[in-house]
Write a protein that holds these residues in place. Sequence first.
Motif, short mmCIF file in Angstrom:
data_model
loop_
_atom_site.label_atom_id
_atom_site.label_comp_id
_atom_site.label_asym_id
_atom_site.label_seq_id
_atom_site.Cartn_x
_atom_site.Cartn_y
_atom_site.Cartn_z
N PHE A 30 -8.60 0.30 10.08
CA PHE A 30 -7.30 0.58 9.13
C PHE A 30 -7.87 1.33 7.83
O PHE A 30 -7.40 2.28 7.54
CB PHE A 30 -6.60 -0.59 8.86
N VAL A 31 -8.80 0.58 7.04
CA VAL A 31 -9.31 1.41 5.72
C VAL A 31 -9.82 2.67 6.20
O VAL A 31 -9.71 3.45 5.34
CB VAL A 31 -10.50 0.23 5.37
N ALA A 32 -10.48 2.82 7.21
CA ALA A 32 -11.07 4.25 7.50
C ALA A 32 -9.78 5.33 7.63
O ALA A 32 -9.88 6.29 7.32
CB ALA A 32 -11.92 4.41 8.90
N THR A 33 -8.57 4.68 8.27
CA THR A 33 -7.55 5.68 8.50
C THR A 33 -7.06 5.94 7.02
O THR A 33 -6.59 7.06 6.88
CB THR A 33 -6.52 4.84 9.21
N VAL A 34 -6.81 4.80 6.13
CA VAL A 34 -6.36 5.31 4.66
C VAL A 34 -7.22 6.25 3.98
O VAL A 34 -6.79 7.11 3.38
CB VAL A 34 -6.26 3.98 3.98
N ASP A 35 -8.61 6.00 4.36
CA ASP A 35 -9.24 6.87 3.41
C ASP A 35 -9.55 8.23 3.90
O ASP A 35 -9.59 9.31 3.02
CB ASP A 35 -10.79 6.23 3.35
N SER A 36 -9.39 8.47 5.28
CA SER A 36 -9.22 9.77 5.78
C SER A 36 -8.04 10.56 5.26
O SER A 36 -8.26 11.77 5.15
CB SER A 36 -9.13 9.62 7.49
N SER A 70 -9.67 10.07 -4.92
CA SER A 70 -9.18 8.74 -4.70
C SER A 70 -9.93 7.94 -3.54
O SER A 70 -10.59 8.48 -2.64
CB SER A 70 -7.70 8.77 -3.86
N TRP A 71 -9.98 6.58 -3.41
CA TRP A 71 -10.63 5.82 -2.47
C TRP A 71 -9.71 4.44 -2.28
O TRP A 71 -9.34 3.95 -3.16
CB TRP A 71 -11.94 5.53 -2.68
N TYR A 72 -9.98 3.94 -1.06
CA TYR A 72 -9.20 2.51 -0.83
C TYR A 72 -10.23 1.61 -0.21
O TYR A 72 -11.27 2.04 0.51
CB TYR A 72 -8.04 2.84 0.11
N ASP A 125 -14.68 -1.33 -6.48
CA ASP A 125 -15.63 -0.93 -5.49
C ASP A 125 -15.14 0.43 -4.97
O ASP A 125 -15.87 1.67 -4.93
CB ASP A 125 -15.91 -1.86 -4.14
N ALA A 126 -13.57 0.85 -4.89
CA ALA A 126 -13.09 1.92 -4.47
C ALA A 126 -13.17 3.08 -5.47
O ALA A 126 -13.52 4.15 -5.04
CB ALA A 126 -11.67 1.65 -4.21
N LEU A 143 0.78 -1.20 -0.02
CA LEU A 143 0.06 -0.12 0.06
C LEU A 143 1.03 1.30 -0.12
O LEU A 143 0.55 2.26 -0.53
CB LEU A 143 -1.09 -0.01 1.33
N ALA A 144 1.90 1.06 0.73
CA ALA A 144 2.86 2.31 0.73
C ALA A 144 3.39 2.74 -0.73
O ALA A 144 3.20 3.89 -1.05
CB ALA A 144 4.28 1.88 1.59
#
Length: 215
Positions: free
Chosen positions: A141-147, A130-132, A112-113, A60-61
Amino acid sequence: MQYKSIAVIVDIVGSRNAPDRVGAQRAVREAFDRADAARPVLAPLWSTAGDEFQAVYGSLADALRSTLIARLVMPDGLDFRVGLGSGEVREIERTSAGHPIQDGSAWWAARDAIEEAHRRENSGSPFVRSWYAAADESADFVATVDSYLLLRDHLVSAMTGRARRLAAGALEGRAQLDLAESEDITQSAVSQSLQRSGAAALLAAQQLMEERGAR
């Protein structure tokens, strides 16, 4: 062959109304070529159908960094939307041109993203690009990345062309003096631009994402 990775789907914003669609597609490919130059990529960006592209990253990085640099270096007036999906990638076969035909949960998540990014863009958040989504990560964790992506998109969307170029150069590790010479401005002006545009905070957030769990 099946392996865990980050699938990325990219499409060009407003491509149907672009005066030069071929040029826009070339710009996306060149942006990702530059973004991927210093980092490994499992499958470099390739064109699929129409104005859509796909790529596969090992972490992901790497996906976050490459999609950020690519967007920053896009020419003025051109932009793209991106969906990032974590999960399994399964290669089915390769085309005669050598491009992979793939399936798996990472691709479903990426689809979906990008659809969610498009939905949010059309529902009162025009800056969203962008979306993850992930089939194999916790909701927190997903919410952190999307934030992070929401704030990233907002900052980049508000940047001038010069601010984007300076942010891209800083993200690539170029010295401020080198950036100043390329823009024919002073080093102090580069530093001020990075602070005013939010690029300095964006770079710090990207680094933190890489250090804390986005590997």
